[in-house]
Design an enzyme around this catalytic site. Structure first.
Site, mmCIF file in Angstrom:
data_model
loop_
_atom_site.group_PDB
_atom_site.id
_atom_site.type_symbol
_atom_site.label_atom_id
_atom_site.label_comp_id
_atom_site.label_asym_id
_atom_site.label_seq_id
_atom_site.Cartn_x
_atom_site.Cartn_y
_atom_site.Cartn_z
ATOM 1 N N GLY A 91 0.843 -1.188 0.000
ATOM 2 C CA GLY A 91 0.000 0.000 0.000
ATOM 3 C C GLY A 91 0.877 1.236 0.000
ATOM 4 N N GLN B 76 2.857 9.973 1.796
ATOM 5 C CA GLN B 76 4.155 9.289 1.798
ATOM 6 C C GLN B 76 5.014 9.679 0.596
ATOM 7 O OE1 GLN B 76 2.342 5.180 2.469
ATOM 8 N NE2 GLN B 76 4.229 5.036 3.660
ATOM 9 N N CYS C 104 5.948 -0.254 7.595
ATOM 10 C CA CYS C 104 5.568 0.955 6.860
ATOM 11 C C CYS C 104 6.771 1.404 6.038
ATOM 12 C CB CYS C 104 5.160 2.059 7.842
ATOM 13 S SG CYS C 104 4.611 3.572 7.017
ATOM 14 N N LEU C 105 6.528 1.738 4.786
ATOM 15 C CA LEU C 105 7.619 2.176 3.903
ATOM 16 C C LEU C 105 8.245 3.475 4.404
ATOM 17 C CD1 LEU C 105 6.030 1.340 0.436
ATOM 18 C CD2 LEU C 105 7.777 0.036 1.663
ATOM 19 N N HIS D 269 -4.450 0.986 7.762
ATOM 20 C CA HIS D 269 -3.102 1.565 7.847
ATOM 21 C C HIS D 269 -3.000 2.791 6.929
ATOM 22 C CE1 HIS D 269 1.468 1.038 7.959
ATOM 23 N NE2 HIS D 269 1.300 1.804 6.889
ATOM 24 N N GLU D 270 -3.506 2.654 5.691
ATOM 25 C CA GLU D 270 -3.427 3.767 4.723
ATOM 26 C C GLU D 270 -4.345 4.918 5.133
ATOM 27 O OE1 GLU D 270 -0.999 3.503 2.990
ATOM 28 O OE2 GLU D 270 -0.738 1.342 2.924
ATOM 29 N N HIS E 234 -2.704 7.138 7.519
ATOM 30 C CA HIS E 234 -1.736 8.072 6.929
ATOM 31 C C HIS E 234 -2.415 9.386 6.530
ATOM 32 C CE1 HIS E 234 2.133 6.084 6.647
ATOM 33 N NE2 HIS E 234 1.620 4.987 6.106
HETATM 34 O O1 GNR Z 1 4.024 -2.616 2.710
HETATM 35 C C1 GNR Z 1 3.328 -2.501 3.718
HETATM 36 N N1 GNR Z 1 3.030 -3.595 4.454
HETATM 37 C C2 GNR Z 1 2.097 -3.611 5.461
HETATM 38 C C3 GNR Z 1 2.078 -4.694 6.325
HETATM 39 C C4 GNR Z 1 1.158 -4.750 7.336
HETATM 40 C C5 GNR Z 1 0.249 -3.741 7.496
HETATM 41 C C6 GNR Z 1 0.263 -2.640 6.667
HETATM 42 C C7 GNR Z 1 1.178 -2.581 5.649
HETATM 43 S S1 GNR Z 1 1.174 -1.221 4.579
HETATM 44 C C8 GNR Z 1 2.867 -1.161 4.160
HETATM 45 C C9 GNR Z 1 3.147 -0.090 3.108
HETATM 46 C C10 GNR Z 1 2.933 1.263 3.726
HETATM 47 O O2 GNR Z 1 3.707 1.802 4.468
HETATM 48 N N2 GNR Z 1 1.809 1.847 3.454
HETATM 49 O O3 GNR Z 1 1.510 3.030 4.005
HETATM 50 NI NI NI Z 2 2.630 3.088 5.864
#
Ligand code: GNR
Ligand code: NI
Length: 191
Positions: free
Chosen positions: A45, A50, A89-90, A132-133, A136
């Site tokens: 995601g 980001q 998270c990236l 999660h997104e 953000h």
């Molecule tokens: O790549 C991602 N893996 C992930 C693993 C578990 C829960 C959420 C994620 S999202 C993350 C990519 C990211 O930072 N998206 O904002």
């Molecule tokens: Ni993230």
């Protein structure tokens, strides 16, 4: 696209809605770039803040390999049942933490053509990524939902990392300036 890292102000911002008339070919080109950036980074995601865009949209690709776009998403329902899942998270490379969240969510959003769609009771990895997104877009990272001490240690670690990188960049610039000054002096002598 460069992925912003924890400590950068944009990751703490409340993002602005996308105006429906903004969803055109140039907007879709940005979405494509985001998918490329996400896939290159082995992510599932990626949210607009980001990549330096303080607007309410994100892209994801869950375990069904379908590319999905969520513009102005609203989570309309969350299950009472929660579960822990190891999140990464990236924007916080090399780290992960087990985070408790609702197992299922319903969401409504606009797609890449500005058309409204709804997913009822998404579960599994899809539900996890959506939450999660969506966080953000409100300036929230998974560490804000986890252990307080872990959060503090991550903030410290990345602050030191950023300081080191800045010092290195300054040294490099000084070296370049000194080399240029030497070359200019040499040229002056030759003339
Ligand atoms: O790549 C991602 N893996 C992930 C693993 C578990 C829960 C959420 C994620 S999202 C993350 C990519 C990211 O930072 N998206 O904002
Ligand atoms: Ni993230």
């Amino acid at each position: 696209m460069r992925i912003c890292k924890i400590g950068e102000e944009i990751l703490s911002r409340q993002c602005e809605p996308v105006k429906p008339e903004e969803i055109d070919d140039s907007f879709r080109a940005v979405l494509n770039e985001m998918f490329d950036t996400m896939i290159s980074a082995n992510g599932v995601g990626l949210a607009a803040p980001q990549v330096g865009i303080a607007k309410r949209f994100f892209v994801l690709m869950s375990d069904d390999d379908v590319k999905r776009v969520f513009i102005n998403p609203e989570i309309t329902k969350t299950s009472a049942e929660t579960a822990a899942y190891e999140e990464g998270c990236l924007s916080i490379p090399g780290e992960s933490e087990s985070i408790v969240r609702p197992v299922k969510v319903s969401v409504t959003a606009l797609n890449e053509n500005g058309k409204r769609f709804t997913i009822e009771d998404a579960d599994g990895l899809l539900a996890r990524i959506i939450q999660h997104e969506n966080d953000h877009l409100n300036g929230v990272l998974y560490i804000d939902r986890g252990d307080k001490d872990f959060k503090e240690s991550i903030i410290e670690k990345f602050k030191k990392k950023a300081e080191k990188a800045a010092k290195k960049a300054a040294e490099k610039a000084a070296k370049k300036a000194s080399l240029e000054a030497k070359l200019a002096a040499k040229k002056h002598k030759g003339n």
